[in-house]
Motif scaffolding. Structure first.
Motif, PDB file in Angstrom:
ATOM      1  N   LEU A  57      10.535  14.759   3.496  1.00  0.00           N
ATOM      2  CA  LEU A  57      10.505  13.203   2.657  1.00  0.00           C
ATOM      3  C   LEU A  57      11.079  12.170   3.882  1.00  0.00           C
ATOM      4  CD1 LEU A  57      11.727  13.823  -0.396  1.00  0.00           C
ATOM      5  CD2 LEU A  57       9.127  14.699  -0.146  1.00  0.00           C
ATOM      6  N   ARG A  59      11.371   8.094   4.878  1.00  0.00           N
ATOM      7  CA  ARG A  59      12.042   7.350   3.763  1.00  0.00           C
ATOM      8  C   ARG A  59      11.863   6.233   4.471  1.00  0.00           C
ATOM      9  NH1 ARG A  59      15.779   7.455  -0.421  1.00  0.00           N
ATOM     10  NH2 ARG A  59      17.031   8.275   1.273  1.00  0.00           N
ATOM     11  N   ASP A  63      15.576  10.152   6.378  1.00  0.00           N
ATOM     12  CA  ASP A  63      14.767  11.235   6.048  1.00  0.00           C
ATOM     13  C   ASP A  63      15.473  12.376   5.333  1.00  0.00           C
ATOM     14  OD1 ASP A  63      12.138  10.897   8.145  1.00  0.00           O
ATOM     15  OD2 ASP A  63      13.535  11.103   9.355  1.00  0.00           O
ATOM     16  N   ARG A  95       1.552   9.773   2.289  1.00  0.00           N
ATOM     17  CA  ARG A  95       1.242   9.854   0.693  1.00  0.00           C
ATOM     18  C   ARG A  95      -0.113  10.589   0.144  1.00  0.00           C
ATOM     19  NH1 ARG A  95       5.306   8.425  -2.441  1.00  0.00           N
ATOM     20  NH2 ARG A  95       4.800  10.508  -3.924  1.00  0.00           N
ATOM     21  N   GLU A 104       2.202  15.095  -5.372  1.00  0.00           N
ATOM     22  CA  GLU A 104       4.063  14.637  -5.036  1.00  0.00           C
ATOM     23  C   GLU A 104       5.120  13.863  -5.580  1.00  0.00           C
ATOM     24  OE1 GLU A 104       2.764  12.946  -1.143  1.00  0.00           O
ATOM     25  OE2 GLU A 104       1.590  14.545  -0.332  1.00  0.00           O
ATOM     26  N   CYS A 108       8.743  15.085  -6.455  1.00  0.00           N
ATOM     27  CA  CYS A 108       9.798  13.934  -6.491  1.00  0.00           C
ATOM     28  C   CYS A 108      10.426  14.797  -7.381  1.00  0.00           C
ATOM     29  CB  CYS A 108       9.656  12.652  -5.459  1.00  0.00           C
ATOM     30  SG  CYS A 108       8.860  13.035  -4.116  1.00  0.00           S
ATOM     31  N   PRO A 117      10.256   7.978  -6.195  1.00  0.00           N
ATOM     32  CA  PRO A 117       9.243   8.213  -4.991  1.00  0.00           C
ATOM     33  C   PRO A 117       8.382   7.073  -3.896  1.00  0.00           C
ATOM     34  CG  PRO A 117       8.839   9.147  -7.729  1.00  0.00           C
ATOM     35  CD  PRO A 117       9.999   7.879  -7.508  1.00  0.00           C
ATOM     36  N   VAL A 120       9.079   6.972  -1.414  1.00  0.00           N
ATOM     37  CA  VAL A 120       8.704   7.808  -0.265  1.00  0.00           C
ATOM     38  C   VAL A 120       7.816   8.110   0.681  1.00  0.00           C
ATOM     39  CG1 VAL A 120       8.368  10.617  -0.049  1.00  0.00           C
ATOM     40  CG2 VAL A 120       9.656   9.583  -1.285  1.00  0.00           C
ATOM     41  N   VAL A 123       5.127  13.072   3.398  1.00  0.00           N
ATOM     42  CA  VAL A 123       5.922  14.145   2.760  1.00  0.00           C
ATOM     43  C   VAL A 123       5.009  15.060   3.617  1.00  0.00           C
ATOM     44  CG1 VAL A 123       5.850  15.884   0.640  1.00  0.00           C
ATOM     45  CG2 VAL A 123       6.219  13.367   0.539  1.00  0.00           C
TER      46      VAL A 123
END
Length: 166
Positions: A57, A59, A63, A95, A104, A108, A117, A120, A123
């Motif tokens: 994931l 962000r 990570d 995403r 997803e 999450c 979520p 994020v 993914v």
């Protein structure tokens, strides 16, 4: 486009692999090199339907690498190195859309209820190996583990005693 095994090996050899191999130290070294934290999270991925045994994931500020908690250290290394492969090989998966995006988000929320979520951005999961990215990430994991063994062998006392350079 898939990378050759030689290209993957060259990339793996440039990474800060600790000798002897230590997963946590490797992740710390890589995080320092990349300038952003990487967090490993052990979780029970078996409870998720059609779930990967590993997940990356991405962000804004870090990570997250999720890996199966109820498995061997070797398997955890393989899962984590696969996700690192996605990271260092520049794979990107924005995403999902439609049903994939909702799947997803649900995944999450179930695995990481404390993480929003919406934070994020990408993914990537260790699920199947039909795509070039998945094949490359899996080959990267295998080659990275072989490179770590190779580095340990180069520094072993037995090697220096019996195979001295002239």
């Amino acid at each position: 486009m898939a990378l050759s095994n030689n290209e993957i090996l060259a990339i793996a050899r440039e990474l800060p692999i600790p000798v002897p191999w230590d997963r946590d130290r490797f992740i710390q070294n890589l995080a320092t090199l990349r300038g952003r934290p990487i967090k490993l999270i052990a979780t029970d991925t078996v409870t998720l339907t059609d779930s990967p045994c590993g997940l990356l994931l991405t962000r804004d500020d870090d990570d997250l690498i999720l890996h199966e908690s109820g498995t061997s250290d070797y398997h955890i290394d393989q899962i984590v190195c696969h996700e690192i492969g996605h990271m260092v090989l520049g794979h990107n998966s924005t995403r999902g859309v439609g049903a994939d995006k909702q799947r997803e988000i649900d995944m999450c929320r179930k695995v990481l209820p404390d993480i929003d979520p919406a934070t994020v951005h990408a993914v990537l999961g260790r699920t199947n190996y039909a795509s070039d990215q998945e094949r490359d990430a899996e080959m990267f994991a295998t080659i990275l583990m072989m490179t770590a063994a190779e580095a340990a062998d180069q520094q072993s006392m037995m090697r220096s005693v019996f195979f001295r350079s002239r």
